[in-house]
Design an enzyme around this catalytic site. Structure first.
Site, PDB file in Angstrom:
ATOM      1  N   CYS A 121      31.268  50.345  25.615  1.00 11.53           N
ATOM      2  CA  CYS A 121      32.578  50.578  26.232  1.00 11.53           C
ATOM      3  C   CYS A 121      32.788  52.015  26.688  1.00 11.53           C
ATOM      4  O   CYS A 121      33.768  52.309  27.360  1.00 11.53           O
ATOM      5  CB  CYS A 121      33.678  50.228  25.234  1.00 11.53           C
ATOM      6  SG  CYS A 121      33.591  51.285  23.787  1.00 11.53           S
ATOM      7  N   ASP A 168      33.449  54.563  24.716  1.00 13.16           N
ATOM      8  CA  ASP A 168      34.293  55.330  23.796  1.00 13.16           C
ATOM      9  C   ASP A 168      33.444  56.319  22.980  1.00 13.16           C
ATOM     10  O   ASP A 168      32.239  56.135  22.831  1.00 13.16           O
ATOM     11  CB  ASP A 168      35.050  54.390  22.858  1.00 13.16           C
ATOM     12  CG  ASP A 168      36.142  53.625  23.594  1.00 13.16           C
ATOM     13  OD1 ASP A 168      36.485  54.050  24.696  1.00 13.16           O
ATOM     14  OD2 ASP A 168      36.639  52.629  23.061  1.00 13.16           O
ATOM     15  N   CYS A 191      39.075  52.732  20.726  1.00 11.05           N
ATOM     16  CA  CYS A 191      40.078  51.673  20.604  1.00 11.05           C
ATOM     17  C   CYS A 191      40.584  51.576  19.155  1.00 11.05           C
ATOM     18  O   CYS A 191      40.114  52.294  18.271  1.00 11.05           O
ATOM     19  CB  CYS A 191      39.449  50.349  21.013  1.00 11.05           C
ATOM     20  SG  CYS A 191      38.240  49.805  19.806  1.00 11.05           S
ATOM     21  N   CYS A 224      32.409  48.067  18.096  1.00  8.74           N
ATOM     22  CA  CYS A 224      33.200  49.253  17.758  1.00  8.74           C
ATOM     23  C   CYS A 224      32.757  49.819  16.410  1.00  8.74           C
ATOM     24  O   CYS A 224      32.758  51.033  16.207  1.00  8.74           O
ATOM     25  CB  CYS A 224      34.680  48.914  17.731  1.00  8.74           C
ATOM     26  SG  CYS A 224      35.226  47.946  19.154  1.00  8.74           S
TER      27      CYS A 224
HETATM   28 FE1  FES Z   1      35.269  51.039  22.527  1.00 11.71          FE
HETATM   29 FE2  FES Z   1      36.123  49.639  20.536  1.00 11.71          FE
HETATM   30  S1  FES Z   1      36.328  49.148  22.640  1.00 11.71           S
HETATM   31  S2  FES Z   1      34.958  51.434  20.445  1.00 11.71           S
END
Ligand code: FES
Length: 142
Positions: free
Chosen positions: A38, A40, A63, A107
């Site tokens: 994602c 992140d 998230c 995640c």
């Molecule tokens: Fe990116 Fe959860 S959607 S760490």
């Protein structure tokens, strides 16, 4: 009608009131990782004294599940030896949170990767070879 969230109560607790947010200025090891799924990012700091992790903190642009797993993993490593912390898997973190929806398991991989990266940094700062390869085991994403 109340909306049914797919998260356990523990996930919601750690998401709403995360533990150990911040940084450690004199950290023994710092791990920064990005989630390839994602995009992140998580930065995790550990403070080690006599082989025991005495403090752990994190910062994330992630998230809710990333916040909850980071909060949980920092709680789990405190008081553990470096060797014990090495054995913590993303699945163990997710289980400690009462589970994550399958679509959110990636995640928790962020938390495990950041922990390993911080431990690797710790070993390297000690002038020691980390006792593991970067990807020692397959993450359990389901
Ligand atoms: Fe990116 Fe959860 S959607 S760490």
């Amino acid at each position: 009608m109340a909306e049914q969230l797919p998260y356990s109560e523990k996930v919601m607790q750690h998401f709403k009131n995360p533990k150990n947010v911040g940084e450690i200025t004199d950290a023994s090891g710092i791990g920064t990782v990005g989630n390839p799924v994602c995009g992140d990012v998580l930065k995790l700091y550990i403070k080690v004294e006599n082989d025991v992790i005495v403090d752990a903190r994190f910062k994330t642009f992630g998230c809710g599940a990333a916040i909850a797993t980071s909060s949980m993993v920092t709680e789990m490593v405190k008081g553990k030896t470096v060797g014990e912390a090495l054995k913590i898997s993303n699945r163990a973190v997710a289980e400690a949170l009462g589970g994550l929806p399958p679509i959110k398991m990636h995640c928790s991989v962020l938390a495990e990767d950041a922990l390993r990266s911080a431990l690797k940094d710790y070993y390297l700062k000690q002038g020691k070879e980390p006792p593991f390869k970067d990807k020692p085991h397959a993450h359990d994403e389901h």
